[in-house]
Motif scaffolding. Structure first.
Motif, mmCIF file in Angstrom:
data_model
loop_
_atom_site.group_PDB
_atom_site.id
_atom_site.type_symbol
_atom_site.label_atom_id
_atom_site.label_comp_id
_atom_site.label_asym_id
_atom_site.label_seq_id
_atom_site.Cartn_x
_atom_site.Cartn_y
_atom_site.Cartn_z
ATOM 1 N N ASN A 1 0.814 -1.196 0.000
ATOM 2 C CA ASN A 1 0.000 0.000 0.000
ATOM 3 C C ASN A 1 0.862 1.266 0.000
ATOM 4 O O ASN A 1 0.547 2.212 -0.709
ATOM 5 C CB ASN A 1 -0.950 0.018 1.192
ATOM 6 C CG ASN A 1 -2.155 -0.861 0.999
ATOM 7 O OD1 ASN A 1 -2.552 -1.161 -0.120
ATOM 8 N ND2 ASN A 1 -2.744 -1.276 2.099
ATOM 9 N N PHE A 4 2.409 1.736 -3.460
ATOM 10 C CA PHE A 4 1.377 2.144 -4.416
ATOM 11 C C PHE A 4 1.036 3.615 -4.211
ATOM 12 O O PHE A 4 0.970 4.388 -5.168
ATOM 13 C CB PHE A 4 0.129 1.277 -4.258
ATOM 14 C CG PHE A 4 -0.837 1.415 -5.390
ATOM 15 C CD1 PHE A 4 -0.763 0.565 -6.486
ATOM 16 C CD2 PHE A 4 -1.822 2.392 -5.383
ATOM 17 C CE1 PHE A 4 -1.647 0.692 -7.545
ATOM 18 C CE2 PHE A 4 -2.704 2.532 -6.428
ATOM 19 C CZ PHE A 4 -2.615 1.675 -7.520
ATOM 20 N N PRO A 12 -4.894 2.241 -3.244
ATOM 21 C CA PRO A 12 -5.420 1.305 -4.248
ATOM 22 C C PRO A 12 -6.930 1.469 -4.460
ATOM 23 O O PRO A 12 -7.411 1.408 -5.588
ATOM 24 C CB PRO A 12 -5.078 -0.067 -3.667
ATOM 25 C CG PRO A 12 -3.851 0.184 -2.859
ATOM 26 C CD PRO A 12 -4.072 1.554 -2.254
ATOM 27 N N TYR A 15 -7.540 4.616 -6.517
ATOM 28 C CA TYR A 15 -7.124 4.376 -7.891
ATOM 29 C C TYR A 15 -8.165 3.550 -8.636
ATOM 30 O O TYR A 15 -8.559 3.887 -9.756
ATOM 31 C CB TYR A 15 -5.771 3.660 -7.903
ATOM 32 C CG TYR A 15 -5.256 3.384 -9.291
ATOM 33 C CD1 TYR A 15 -4.592 4.373 -10.008
ATOM 34 C CD2 TYR A 15 -5.439 2.143 -9.886
ATOM 35 C CE1 TYR A 15 -4.125 4.131 -11.285
ATOM 36 C CE2 TYR A 15 -4.981 1.891 -11.162
ATOM 37 C CZ TYR A 15 -4.325 2.891 -11.860
ATOM 38 O OH TYR A 15 -3.877 2.643 -13.129
#
Length: 72
Positions: A1, A4, A12, A15
């Motif tokens: 996480n 990302f 996430p 996104y």
């Protein structure tokens, strides 16, 4: 996480929501499918949740977006 988030500046979940809404935009511009069908096609089971997410990201409801940006 963390990686990302560092790479995209989004979690996430954020996104994925943006990717789904971008796909919904394309469907709304190109097809006459109902809002319910568009929501389902991009992974939302609850149309109301889709409408809220779409509005938060696009600044318009899906219906308003379709009217403004539909290819004629």
């Amino acid at each position: 996480n963390r990686r990302f988030l560092a790479a995209t500046s989004l979690s996430p979940q954020q996104y994925l929501r943006r990717v789904r809404i971008e796909a919904a935009k394309r469907l709304l511009e190109q097809r006459n499918a109902s809002i319910d069908r568009v929501a389902e096609a991009v992974g939302y089971r609850d149309t109301r949740a889709f409408i809220r997410a779409f509005g938060a990201i696009a600044g318009l409801s899906p219906g308003q977006y379709r009217q403004r940006f539909r290819a004629r």
